[in-house]
Design an enzyme around this catalytic site. Structure first.
Site, PDB file in Angstrom:
ATOM      1  N   ARG A 177     -32.818 -22.950  32.668  1.00  0.00           N
ATOM      2  CA  ARG A 177     -32.544 -21.803  31.795  1.00  0.00           C
ATOM      3  C   ARG A 177     -33.807 -21.198  31.180  1.00  0.00           C
ATOM      4  O   ARG A 177     -33.922 -19.980  31.030  1.00  0.00           O
ATOM      5  CB  ARG A 177     -31.599 -22.228  30.658  1.00  0.00           C
ATOM      6  CG  ARG A 177     -30.197 -22.608  31.110  1.00  0.00           C
ATOM      7  CD  ARG A 177     -29.381 -23.116  29.925  1.00  0.00           C
ATOM      8  NE  ARG A 177     -29.391 -22.149  28.842  1.00  0.00           N
ATOM      9  CZ  ARG A 177     -28.606 -21.074  28.787  1.00  0.00           C
ATOM     10  NH1 ARG A 177     -27.733 -20.860  29.739  1.00  0.00           N
ATOM     11  NH2 ARG A 177     -28.692 -20.236  27.785  1.00  0.00           N
ATOM     12  N   ASP A 236     -29.071 -10.564  26.395  1.00  0.00           N
ATOM     13  CA  ASP A 236     -28.300 -11.738  26.831  1.00  0.00           C
ATOM     14  C   ASP A 236     -28.328 -11.893  28.351  1.00  0.00           C
ATOM     15  O   ASP A 236     -28.477 -10.913  29.082  1.00  0.00           O
ATOM     16  CB  ASP A 236     -26.848 -11.585  26.345  1.00  0.00           C
ATOM     17  CG  ASP A 236     -26.072 -12.897  26.437  1.00  0.00           C
ATOM     18  OD1 ASP A 236     -26.702 -13.980  26.365  1.00  0.00           O
ATOM     19  OD2 ASP A 236     -24.844 -12.840  26.593  1.00  0.00           O
ATOM     20  N   ARG A 287     -28.161 -17.475  32.635  1.00  0.00           N
ATOM     21  CA  ARG A 287     -27.388 -17.271  33.870  1.00  0.00           C
ATOM     22  C   ARG A 287     -28.267 -16.689  34.975  1.00  0.00           C
ATOM     23  O   ARG A 287     -28.129 -17.028  36.140  1.00  0.00           O
ATOM     24  CB  ARG A 287     -26.184 -16.353  33.592  1.00  0.00           C
ATOM     25  CG  ARG A 287     -25.009 -17.120  32.979  1.00  0.00           C
ATOM     26  CD  ARG A 287     -23.993 -16.181  32.390  1.00  0.00           C
ATOM     27  NE  ARG A 287     -24.507 -15.552  31.179  1.00  0.00           N
ATOM     28  CZ  ARG A 287     -24.031 -14.428  30.651  1.00  0.00           C
ATOM     29  NH1 ARG A 287     -23.055 -13.789  31.250  1.00  0.00           N
ATOM     30  NH2 ARG A 287     -24.547 -13.945  29.548  1.00  0.00           N
ATOM     31  N   ASN A 336     -30.226 -14.482  30.045  1.00  0.00           N
ATOM     32  CA  ASN A 336     -31.426 -15.162  30.583  1.00  0.00           C
ATOM     33  C   ASN A 336     -31.070 -16.440  31.331  1.00  0.00           C
ATOM     34  O   ASN A 336     -31.560 -16.701  32.417  1.00  0.00           O
ATOM     35  CB  ASN A 336     -32.382 -15.560  29.449  1.00  0.00           C
ATOM     36  CG  ASN A 336     -33.012 -14.369  28.769  1.00  0.00           C
ATOM     37  OD1 ASN A 336     -32.865 -13.243  29.242  1.00  0.00           O
ATOM     38  ND2 ASN A 336     -33.694 -14.606  27.668  1.00  0.00           N
ATOM     39  N   ASN A 368     -28.070 -20.022  17.412  1.00  0.00           N
ATOM     40  CA  ASN A 368     -28.785 -20.537  18.586  1.00  0.00           C
ATOM     41  C   ASN A 368     -29.467 -21.885  18.354  1.00  0.00           C
ATOM     42  O   ASN A 368     -29.887 -22.556  19.316  1.00  0.00           O
ATOM     43  CB  ASN A 368     -29.800 -19.517  19.121  1.00  0.00           C
ATOM     44  CG  ASN A 368     -29.153 -18.344  19.855  1.00  0.00           C
ATOM     45  OD1 ASN A 368     -29.663 -17.228  19.860  1.00  0.00           O
ATOM     46  ND2 ASN A 368     -27.998 -18.583  20.494  1.00  0.00           N
TER      47      ASN A 368
HETATM   48  C1  IPE Z   1     -26.545 -13.595  21.418  1.00  0.00           C
HETATM   49  O1  IPE Z   1     -26.440 -14.234  22.615  1.00  0.00           O
HETATM   50  C2  IPE Z   1     -27.839 -13.929  20.761  1.00  0.00           C
HETATM   51  C3  IPE Z   1     -29.041 -13.401  21.394  1.00  0.00           C
HETATM   52  C4  IPE Z   1     -29.103 -12.604  22.427  1.00  0.00           C
HETATM   53  C5  IPE Z   1     -30.258 -13.796  20.756  1.00  0.00           C
HETATM   54  P1  IPE Z   1     -25.710 -15.648  22.760  1.00  0.00           P
HETATM   55  O2  IPE Z   1     -25.727 -15.963  24.203  1.00  0.00           O
HETATM   56  O3  IPE Z   1     -26.334 -16.632  21.854  1.00  0.00           O
HETATM   57  O4  IPE Z   1     -24.239 -15.335  22.230  1.00  0.00           O
HETATM   58  P2  IPE Z   1     -22.878 -15.966  22.645  1.00  0.00           P
HETATM   59  O5  IPE Z   1     -23.063 -17.450  22.566  1.00  0.00           O
HETATM   60  O6  IPE Z   1     -22.620 -15.520  24.034  1.00  0.00           O
HETATM   61  O7  IPE Z   1     -21.893 -15.418  21.686  1.00  0.00           O
HETATM   62  C1  IPE Z   2     -30.133 -14.735  25.745  1.00  0.00           C
HETATM   63  O1  IPE Z   2     -29.851 -15.359  26.949  1.00  0.00           O
HETATM   64  C2  IPE Z   2     -31.369 -15.268  25.087  1.00  0.00           C
HETATM   65  C3  IPE Z   2     -31.130 -16.039  23.863  1.00  0.00           C
HETATM   66  C4  IPE Z   2     -29.998 -16.204  23.282  1.00  0.00           C
HETATM   67  C5  IPE Z   2     -32.291 -16.657  23.274  1.00  0.00           C
HETATM   68  P1  IPE Z   2     -28.946 -16.646  27.004  1.00  0.00           P
HETATM   69  O2  IPE Z   2     -29.834 -17.841  26.853  1.00  0.00           O
HETATM   70  O3  IPE Z   2     -27.840 -16.572  26.042  1.00  0.00           O
HETATM   71  O4  IPE Z   2     -28.428 -16.586  28.495  1.00  0.00           O
HETATM   72  P2  IPE Z   2     -26.942 -16.828  28.977  1.00  0.00           P
HETATM   73  O5  IPE Z   2     -26.066 -15.937  28.183  1.00  0.00           O
HETATM   74  O6  IPE Z   2     -26.648 -18.264  28.755  1.00  0.00           O
HETATM   75  O7  IPE Z   2     -26.988 -16.463  30.420  1.00  0.00           O
HETATM   76 MG    MG Z   3     -25.919 -15.865  26.146  1.00  0.00          MG
END
Ligand code: IPE
Ligand code: IPE
Ligand code: MG
Length: 251
Positions: free
Chosen positions: A33, A20, A24, A22, A68
């Site tokens: 993003r 998690d 941010r 990526n 997602n």
């Molecule tokens: C969890 O991260 C899913 C993955 C890393 C693939 P998310 O960013 O989707 O989860 P939430 O929204 O913070 O719960």
């Molecule tokens: C995790 O990073 C990757 C996936 C869920 C595919 P995020 O895309 O959730 O990144 P943040 O949490 O918004 O920073």
């Molecule tokens: Mg996330």
């Protein structure tokens, strides 16, 4: 402690990672993003190679959750394309290193093209005997338990199984990764302290490790730090990161 030999026995057999942060990480640099997702691939590579060097049995990486799909269409599109590209570019390397790749999750929602790529990658590496790399894609812990329950219910309906014989072992045997040890160490990057519907059943006894670093910055040292924390926590061994590194080099 200095003359106590740290053995591979003390290491986690199965490490799961919620990758998690990526988005941010990219936004902090004024980038879109998806720039973060693209840079997350290097961290995936580093995690797999470092875990393999440590002799870990299985690594499960949460790449895309059942939830997602709710993200903007463009971001989902980029993630799917990235998945296809990475499968094509990485599979030979995984195969050469005797690793086996499996994708867990509801694959039916993916495009035909992606489903084909996944099947090819799985088939190619199925007989390999090294570390198992599970990619959780369109995966949800609740989905996993639900699909297991559906299979069990049909077996009962067909008269192959008596309801009274349903127990936790039977349920576990119908879940994804039933042939792999349960998760010992769960790592979540990006600073949130939740499971976000990743594995539920299989983490019943896992040690949970939350780190604030964003996924694209995760590297071999970060994995060593997490494993050191695990060994000290689980076995109260009092080991150091250098001892873990030494194990890596002795492989
Ligand atoms: C969890 O991260 C899913 C993955 C890393 C693939 P998310 O960013 O989707 O989860 P939430 O929204 O913070 O719960
Ligand atoms: C995790 O990073 C990757 C996936 C869920 C595919 P995020 O895309 O959730 O990144 P943040 O949490 O918004 O920073
Ligand atoms: Mg996330």
């Amino acid at each position: 402690m200095s003359n106590t030999q740290l053995s591979f026995e003390a290491l986690p057999k199965h490490i799961a990672v919620i990758m998690d942060g990526n988005g941010r990480w990219a936004e902090a640099q004024g980038k879109p993003r998806v720039f973060g997702h693209k840079n997350g691939v290097a961290a995936v590579r580093k995690t797999i190679s470092s875990a393999a060097k440590l002799g870990i049995e299985a690594v499960t990486l949460f790449a895309f959750s059942s939830e997602n799909w709710r993200r903007p269409e463009e971001e989902v599109g980029v993630l799917m394309e990235l998945f296809i590209t990475v499968l094509s570019t990485e599979i030979n390397k995984l195969h050469k290193n005797n690793l086996s790749l499996r994708v867990i999750g509801d694959k039916t929602r993916f495009s035909e093209r992606l489903q084909k790529k996944i099947a090819q990658a799985e088939d190619k590496t199925a007989a390999n005997t090294g570390m198992v790399v599970n990619i959780a894609a369109n995966y949800g812990g609740q989905w996993d338990i639900t699909q297991a329950m559906k299979k069990i219910a049909s077996e009962v309906e067909e008269g192959k199984l008596e309801a009274a014989h349903v127990n936790d072992e039977l349920i576990a045997s119908h879940l994804s990764m039933s042939d792999i040890p349960d998760v010992d160490l769960l790592i979540r990057t990006g600073g949130e302290c939740r499971i976000s519907n990743f594995m539920l059943w299989q983490i019943a006894y896992a040690e949970l490790y939350f780190t604030p670093i964003y996924w694209p910055e995760f590297n071999e040292d970060s994995l060593i730090e997490a494993v050191t924390w695990f060994v000290n926590r689980e076995r109260r061994f009092g080991c150091t990161g250098n001892q873990i590194k030494a194990l890596m080099e002795n492989q």
